[in-house]
Design a protein around this motif. Structure first.
Motif, mmCIF file in Angstrom:
data_model
loop_
_atom_site.group_PDB
_atom_site.id
_atom_site.type_symbol
_atom_site.label_atom_id
_atom_site.label_comp_id
_atom_site.label_asym_id
_atom_site.label_seq_id
_atom_site.Cartn_x
_atom_site.Cartn_y
_atom_site.Cartn_z
ATOM 1 N N MET A 258 0.243 -5.099 -4.484
ATOM 2 C CA MET A 258 0.872 -4.855 -3.185
ATOM 3 C C MET A 258 2.395 -4.762 -3.300
ATOM 4 O O MET A 258 3.083 -4.751 -2.280
ATOM 5 C CB MET A 258 0.495 -5.989 -2.227
ATOM 6 C CG MET A 258 -0.997 -6.205 -2.089
ATOM 7 S SD MET A 258 -1.389 -7.724 -1.183
ATOM 8 C CE MET A 258 -3.171 -7.811 -1.427
ATOM 9 N N ASP A 265 4.483 -4.889 0.089
ATOM 10 C CA ASP A 265 4.160 -3.992 1.193
ATOM 11 C C ASP A 265 4.396 -4.694 2.526
ATOM 12 O O ASP A 265 3.942 -5.821 2.745
ATOM 13 C CB ASP A 265 2.704 -3.560 1.063
ATOM 14 C CG ASP A 265 2.240 -2.659 2.190
ATOM 15 O OD1 ASP A 265 3.091 -1.965 2.774
ATOM 16 O OD2 ASP A 265 1.026 -2.649 2.464
ATOM 17 N N THR A 268 1.663 -6.510 4.528
ATOM 18 C CA THR A 268 1.140 -7.817 4.125
ATOM 19 C C THR A 268 1.945 -8.970 4.702
ATOM 20 O O THR A 268 1.594 -10.125 4.473
ATOM 21 C CB THR A 268 1.145 -7.953 2.590
ATOM 22 O OG1 THR A 268 2.507 -8.030 2.117
ATOM 23 C CG2 THR A 268 0.439 -6.781 1.934
ATOM 24 N N TYR A 329 -8.045 -3.269 3.964
ATOM 25 C CA TYR A 329 -6.740 -2.895 3.412
ATOM 26 C C TYR A 329 -6.946 -2.124 2.112
ATOM 27 O O TYR A 329 -7.675 -2.580 1.227
ATOM 28 C CB TYR A 329 -5.931 -4.163 3.171
ATOM 29 C CG TYR A 329 -4.571 -4.005 2.526
ATOM 30 C CD1 TYR A 329 -3.547 -3.327 3.178
ATOM 31 C CD2 TYR A 329 -4.309 -4.558 1.278
ATOM 32 C CE1 TYR A 329 -2.291 -3.205 2.587
ATOM 33 C CE2 TYR A 329 -3.062 -4.459 0.690
ATOM 34 C CZ TYR A 329 -2.060 -3.777 1.352
ATOM 35 O OH TYR A 329 -0.812 -3.671 0.772
ATOM 36 N N VAL A 331 -5.199 0.116 -1.215
ATOM 37 C CA VAL A 331 -3.997 0.264 -2.038
ATOM 38 C C VAL A 331 -4.247 1.338 -3.083
ATOM 39 O O VAL A 331 -5.212 1.254 -3.851
ATOM 40 C CB VAL A 331 -3.638 -1.066 -2.739
ATOM 41 C CG1 VAL A 331 -2.553 -0.842 -3.780
ATOM 42 C CG2 VAL A 331 -3.188 -2.108 -1.724
ATOM 43 N N THR A 340 -0.300 2.503 0.789
ATOM 44 C CA THR A 340 -1.169 1.491 1.374
ATOM 45 C C THR A 340 -1.649 1.917 2.763
ATOM 46 O O THR A 340 -0.944 2.621 3.490
ATOM 47 C CB THR A 340 -0.451 0.133 1.498
ATOM 48 O OG1 THR A 340 0.605 0.223 2.481
ATOM 49 C CG2 THR A 340 0.136 -0.301 0.161
ATOM 50 N N HIS A 342 -3.367 0.017 6.168
ATOM 51 C CA HIS A 342 -3.672 -1.264 6.799
ATOM 52 C C HIS A 342 -4.487 -1.004 8.067
ATOM 53 O O HIS A 342 -3.999 -0.390 9.020
ATOM 54 C CB HIS A 342 -2.372 -1.994 7.146
ATOM 55 C CG HIS A 342 -2.592 -3.376 7.675
ATOM 56 N ND1 HIS A 342 -1.641 -4.044 8.410
ATOM 57 C CD2 HIS A 342 -3.640 -4.224 7.581
ATOM 58 C CE1 HIS A 342 -2.094 -5.245 8.729
ATOM 59 N NE2 HIS A 342 -3.313 -5.364 8.241
ATOM 60 N N THR A 369 0.288 3.345 7.557
ATOM 61 C CA THR A 369 0.428 3.552 6.125
ATOM 62 C C THR A 369 1.877 3.383 5.699
ATOM 63 O O THR A 369 2.803 3.575 6.495
ATOM 64 C CB THR A 369 -0.052 4.958 5.715
ATOM 65 O OG1 THR A 369 0.780 5.941 6.351
ATOM 66 C CG2 THR A 369 -1.498 5.179 6.130
#
Length: 1004
Positions: A258, A265, A268, A329, A331, A340, A342, A369
């Motif tokens: 991440m 990111d 997170t 999630y 990646v 990423t 989410h 994203t």
């Protein structure tokens, strides 16, 4: 380099541990000063010079009780800096001022309205201060400080870790080995994999419920856990290897993926996105964590070295896709970029607003994203961000806060998740928020990402948009080869856009806007404790416009990281990706470079691939097919559902179909995990044909066999012949479970095993028989002719329209019986019975099923009372004796298929106290409405839906397709619990004893 070798044992391990900690306190303080472009000595000198005689500072408001930036904490921050300076160059004068500062703190004893400052925040400062100055502290000061350190751990997750650290500080200050052990154990308590708050099975992290928090609370837990695991590695408090593996795997297989160039990111970090410089660890801190990990698990030295190189500026050392199924999630981590996605669902929360932070984060976690190359693309953009246009998000033009702590999920859909085979992956979500629905998928490959959207429908009053990107403007923006000037530009059917080494390709007609201009805002607009100073940044923003209240709109775009404008233009003219379908039921792409097909099935179905092969599935799923080898490699996941067997069929170009049955776990820890499909040559069929099976079927024979029962045979014999050879078939259905008074169509499917050419007739008959006892002598007589069918030979299906007869029986005794007789003398026919795989089926449209059982239960003094006969189901989240919840159960055993294309739950709300939502949880089936009570009710399983309730006398609909399919391929018993989501809000739902009965409609 940090050593993995044990230190020489000292007589007093408490002293050994103190000796290890103090140099770290000093280096941490030096690092903080360095980040502020100063030194510890310079800061401390200023603090000593400006300190008042009573130990205070005039510029600190000791009466402040703020929840976020609590002013009195600055007092402790200064004492910590001064303590380090004293440690480096001790003088009596410095110690006197430090002593005055400590005494003043306990004299005024400031408190915050935020429990965190009172129980965790100030202890972080006091730990360093007290252990550095320990030998110089007065007994009363030690007593006061020890009083602020808890003696035992409490709470969960990262908060428990922080509190446990304070327990350790107290143990060290008090020279109490047992107290140190309690603190170490408290941290160890959080080093587990769980389905609650903490480290998840996929190495994501949850806090404040099922909410992704690797970059905030998880970062705290990781820092403390790694640090203490290393410090006590060779002391009496050392952690087991199992716990060391959990925390180091979490770091290397979670946080590392991440992170791009030291920046985690933003997705997170929860509400910390509203703080300047969020999700950032200094290189020094990150490198320390890598060093600790390398010392603790030398076997993973190649991973730690690659991570170290990346922090120091090299490529990431990662070149795979990873889906975190516990957090919705995805990646896509490659050497040159990190992308990423989410998402959120009725299981996983999107984001949160709390403590005055993240005031505009509504769309976070709803498909947003981030694309990182340098890691600086979004640095501190958030005060000026257009929060109605988050990258990746489809939704109406709306700006507002996210859900508050403890609030329900903004998403009310089950089908959200992804699949990964390492080299490629899919992220997919059914969006349903703010009266807007959409099917959204991202297909991840090594060189690009394909984003597809379909079924975009909204009744919201504002226009709907899909945002492709919004980041800091860097360099030129080019559209179809033309560099744009500053400003906002309308785009119609542009083929490609390029900005900051990223290409965006649009393979279909579209319209939207690209903006490259200044945007203004302040940190205070997203965080009430921050500055209201106006900030301006140049921003690149690219959006697709779906218009007002679109119906069935779609989009498609490709993202090419690390691409020049020329690369983008070339890819737009000849891409290595083909979009196979983008419909309401399926989305699929083919990536020629990797020979991978990626498919999202929103319902069971089949898809013909580019090469002519056919993939079929019996459940909503995400599927990857890698054909780079001689045998295809198939990976599947079933987002949001489990506890079933799923059929996957592969038909090659020669027409041979192989079927694999994949067992999908229903355990919460595994829900949504990817599974590899094994093709071993087993043949089969994945075509779903859901229908009702007969309750009874049998055939009779006259003559010497007139008292013989044939109810257990796998076929029904029919023949018009002489005595002893005459045979008749019988079929019976129980229709009482159907909710509708009439159906639109009813089709009987019969499979002819073998037959002479003939015609058979189907006649009405009485219902007073069952298959275990029926004989020729006991059989009812035939009534009116219902239908006839011509039979031409063996192995064929017959279809007969029984709509009128079914509706007539629904209006009377709700049982349907048929007698089957041959119409051609001496012609023999064998029809497969319900004991055979090709059983008779009654296909109804719509198929609406009533529950077999429903009841409410109530706690407290009513915990042993049964309410199964009541005409309503009450739900209320309340105190003892007032808490109520409802249970419903359906028997699906008469449905012939293991999957359906759609299943909708219909509930009628009789009355409710307020606008609220209902939480629906899967439950066990071992209960009945006649006996269930609060004390005997099954426990809640995973939550599969949370429908909204807006008022009295209303029907609510809930899509439970995946839940129904899971039960159809399992034990065919569907049970769930309904609970309220709002405290003290009472809601009554009509039960099956009322006219407005609950029911499930099933579409084929």
């Amino acid at each position: 380099m940090i050593s993995s070798q044990p230190a020489q044992a000292q007589a007093n391990e408490v002293d050994t541990l103190k000796a290890r900690l103090i140099p770290d306190f000093v280096s941490d303080e030096q690092q903080r000063a360095q980040e502020d472009n100063t030194t510890v000595n310079a800061l401390a000198t200023s603090y000593f010079n400006n300190q008042q005689a009573n130990g205070s500072w005039n510029d600190i408001n000791y009466n402040d009780t703020s929840r976020s930036d609590w002013a009195p904490s600055e007092h402790l921050s200064r004492l910590r800096t001064m303590s380090v300076d004293y440690y480096q160059t001790p003088t009596a004068a410095k110690m006197n001022q430090l002593s005055d500062g400590i005494d003043y703190w306990y004299q005024v004893n400031p408190t915050s309205n935020n429990w965190w400052w009172n129980d965790i925040g100030k202890q972080k400062y006091l730990g360093a201060i007290s252990l550095i100055l320990e030998d110089q502290l007065q007994p009363a000061q030690v007593t006061n400080i020890l009083g602020d350190f808890p003696s035992t751990p409490s709470m969960t997750g990262a908060n428990r870790t922080d509190i446990s650290q304070s327990v350790i500080y107290g143990g060290l200050l008090d020279n109490d080995e047992a107290r140190v052990q309690a603190g170490i154990d408290g941290i160890g308590d959080s080093i587990i994999q769980t389905t609650g708050e903490g480290i998840q099975a996929d190495n994501s992290y949850h806090q404040h419920g099922p909410l992704l928090h690797n970059g905030s609370y998880g970062k705290v837990l990781l820092g403390s856990s790694l640090y203490w695991a290393y410090q006590v590695r060779d002391l009496q408090w050392a952690y087991s290897q199992a716990k060391i593996d959990i925390i180091t795997d979490y770091f290397l297989d979670g946080d590392r993926w991440m992170t791009r160039h030291g920046r985690m990111d933003y997705s997170t970090g929860g509400r910390s996105i509203a703080r300047p410089g969020p999700a950032v660890l200094s290189n020094e801190t990150m490198l320390k964590r890598i060093d600790y990990t390398e010392a603790l698990v030398p076997a993973r030295a190649s991973d730690t070295q690659a991570f170290r190189n990346h922090v120091n500026g090299a490529s990431s050392g990662l070149d795979q896709h990873k889906h975190y199924w516990r957090s919705d999630y995805g990646v896509n981590a490659r050497p040159d970029y990190l992308f990423t996605v989410h998402m959120s669902s009725n299981r996983i929360l999107s984001s949160e607003t709390g403590n005055g932070e993240n005031l505009l984060g509504f769309w976070l976690g709803l498909g947003n994203t981030f694309l990182y190359q340098s890691g600086q693309e979004y640095r501190d953009i958030f005060p000026v961000w257009d929060w109605t246009r988050l990258p990746g998000v489809t939704g109406p033009d709306y700006e507002g806060p996210s859900r508050t702590w403890g609030g329900p999920s903004l998403q009310n859909t089950t089908f959200v998740g992804g699949v990964s085979n390492g080299s490629a992956g899919i992220s997919t979500m059914k969006l349903d928020v703010l009266s807007t629905q959409a099917n959204k998928s991202w297909f991840h490959f090594d060189d690009l990402v394909v984003a597809l959207g379909s079924g975009i429908t909204s009744s919201h009053t504002n226009d709907v948009f899909t945002t492709v990107e919004q980041n800091l403007l860097s360099g030129n923006v080019t559209v179809d080869g033309n560099a744009l000037t500053s400003g906002s530009h309308a785009l119609v059917n542009a083929g490609w856009v390029h900005h900051n080494d990223v290409g965006y390709i649009f393979p279909q007609s579209w319209s939207g806007t690209v903006s490259l201009q200044a945007q203004s805002g302040s940190w205070k607009r997203i965080n009430e404790s921050k500055s209201d100073t106006l900030i301006s940044e140049d921003v690149f923003k690219l959006t697709i416009d779906h218009g007002n209240q679109p119906s069935g709109a779609d989009y498609a775009y490709l993202i090419l990281p690390k691409a020049s404008a020329a690369d983008t233009q070339a890819a737009a003219q000849s891409s290595n990706v083909s979009i196979l379908t983008n419909s309401d039921t399926q989305q699929a792409v083919y990536h020629s470079s990797s020979q991978t097909t990626a498919i999202v099935f929103y319902q069971p179905g089949s898809l013909t691939l580019s090469g002519g092969e056919i993939i079929s599935v019996t459940h909503s799923s995400a599927v990857l097919i890698d054909q780079s080898q001689a045998t295809p490699s198939i990976t599947i996941a079933t987002p949001g559902s489990g506890g079933m067997d799923m059929g996957v069929c592969w038909t090659d170009t020669s027409g041979i179909t192989q079927k694999s049955t994949v067992t999908i776990s229903g355990d919460a820890a595994d829900l949504g995990r990817s599974h590899t499909v094994t093709l071993d040559g087993t043949t089969g069929d994945c075509t779903p044909t859901p229908a009702l099976l007969p309750e009874h079927d049998a055939y009779t024979r006259n003559g010497a066999y007139a008292d013989t029962n044939y109810g257990s045979y796998s076929y029904l014999a029919i023949k018009d012949s002489a005595p002893g050879y005459q045979r008749s078939g019988f079929l019976q259905w129980d229709l009482s479970q159907l909710a509708s008074a009439a159906v639109q169509s009813a089709e009987l499917k019969l499979h002819v095993r073998n037959s002479d050419p003939t015609t058979i007739g189907l006649y009405q008959t009485a219902d007073n028989w069952d298959e275990q006892s029926l004989t020729h002598n006991l059989a009812p007589s035939p009534g009116s002719l219902v239908a006839q069918a011509n039979i031409s030979g063996d192995d064929q299906w017959l279809s007969l329209d029984l709509t009128n007869y079914v509706n007539a029986q629904l209006g009377t005794d709700q049982r349907l019986s048929l007698m089957l007789q041959g119409a051609t003398a001496e012609a023999y026919t064998a029809i497969d019975s319900k004991e055979h795989i090709s059983a008779p089926k009654l296909v109804l449209s719509p198929l609406a099923l009533l529950p077999s059982d429903d009841a409410m239960v109530r706690n407290g003094s009513y915990a042993d009372t049964n309410y199964g006969s009541w005409s309503y189901l009450a739900v209320k989240q309340s105190s003892n004796s007032y808490y109520r919840k409802a249970l419903l159960k359906w028997d699906l055993s008469d449905i012939s298929s293991d999957s359906v294309s759609e299943a909708m739950l219909k509930l009628h709300v009789r009355n409710t106290d307020a606008t609220t939502s209902l939480k629906l949880y899967k439950s066990g089936d071992n209960w009945s409405e006649q006996s269930v009570t609060w004390n005997t009710a099954p426990a809640n399983g995973w939550m599969f839906a949370e429908p909204s309730v807006s008022g009295n006398n209303q029907w609510i609909s809930v899509d439970i397709t995946d839940f129904v399919n899971a039960e159809l391929s399992g034990d065919k018993q569907l049970s769930f619990i309904i609970e309220g989501s709002s405290a003290e809000v009472y809601t009554a739902i009509d039960s099956k004893e009322d006219n407005n009965r609950p029911y499930i409609t099933i579409n084929l």
